[in-house]
Design an enzyme around this catalytic site. Sequence first.
Site, PDB file in Angstrom:
ATOM      1  N   HIS A  59      -1.661   0.707  -9.836  1.00 11.85           N
ATOM      2  CA  HIS A  59      -2.230  -0.258  -8.889  1.00 11.85           C
ATOM      3  C   HIS A  59      -2.891  -1.417  -9.633  1.00 11.85           C
ATOM      4  CE1 HIS A  59      -3.837  -0.689  -4.535  1.00 11.85           C
ATOM      5  NE2 HIS A  59      -3.620  -1.876  -5.082  1.00 11.85           N
ATOM      6  N   ARG A  91       0.853  -1.176   0.000  1.00 10.76           N
ATOM      7  CA  ARG A  91       0.000   0.000   0.000  1.00 10.76           C
ATOM      8  C   ARG A  91       0.892   1.230   0.000  1.00 10.76           C
ATOM      9  NH1 ARG A  91      -3.815  -2.622  -1.425  1.00 10.76           N
ATOM     10  NH2 ARG A  91      -5.819  -2.874  -0.349  1.00 10.76           N
ATOM     11  N   GLU A 115      -4.001   7.608  -4.038  1.00  7.02           N
ATOM     12  CA  GLU A 115      -4.424   7.158  -5.364  1.00  7.02           C
ATOM     13  C   GLU A 115      -5.775   7.743  -5.762  1.00  7.02           C
ATOM     14  OE1 GLU A 115      -4.325   2.889  -5.256  1.00  7.02           O
ATOM     15  OE2 GLU A 115      -2.197   2.845  -4.750  1.00  7.02           O
TER      16      GLU A 115
END
Length: 327
Positions: free
Chosen positions: A293, A246, A275
């Site tokens: 991602h 993360r 994000e």
Amino acid sequence: MTDPTPARPGDAPPQGPVLQIGALHPLVEETLAAEFAALRLPADPAARDGFLDRHAEQVRVVVCSGRTGVDRDLMGRLPRLEAVVHFGVGYDGTDAAEAAARGIRMSNTPDVLTDAVADTALALYLDVLRRFSAADRFVRRGQWETSGNYPLTAHASGRRVGILGLGRIGRAVARRLAALDCEIHYHNRRPVPGVEHAYHGSPADLAAAVDVLVVAVPGGPDSTGTVDAGVLDALGPEGYLVNVARGSVVDETALVAALREGRLGGAGLDVYAAEPHVPAALRELENVVLLPHVGSATVETRRAMAELTLHNLRSYLADGTLVTPVS
């Protein structure tokens, strides 16, 4: 507990005890609507209060992604909430401590995405050391014809690699790198029984011992900022960072500073602090590989995640058990 009755074609079944939060895989969304007559939390914050006033008492189960989650405030608005079913292995968007305090159970989708994420880590590892993406841009800009050969890069095989978080994904990454004759080191909160890889007592100690640090720890408050300026400095100007965990695990400000000042050799990133925002400073650097991602983003993996999410939901509504509970 009562098993939900599937809707027949043309029926408009009464709304059930399931609440969907945020966008999910199409199979999950379609099934939530057709089989469970799920409610859906409005995306517009202004509309949420009225929605919750009308429907909060019905909700027993929330289905959401790990990044969206259920925070403390929303838990407080859902007095009958019993379980949170996450699409994804991570669940950092949910306040796990508050859920435990309220007796709310949680599930995630482990194992089914392990290989895809580990493959992504390997791809980033190879790319950031060998600069394949940068070399691709070099060719596309016509520089091979005008500037000569591309500069030499770093060797990828036989490196000392540290894995921060030797869980399912970390072990899968280790297996792939072992095939490249890499020497594997790791850090967890405690040594993993039966593992022969070298253990280090802190992230900084691990970083100081290796050439490349691969981050594979779960997200959430316990891991926020684990890879800080001290860890990055321990990696050093010839070291590389790969993050498939993360964005919150890495101090992004410290990472940008280390890269811009030449105190870190490069980084391969699939995740970011806010994000989908990626700092302009990272986008400008040729020694940084950036992915949006996509660690688990294969057709096969996302389908398996969707099926496991629905399996957890059906199981809970049938008899109160979760197939893959978060312990």
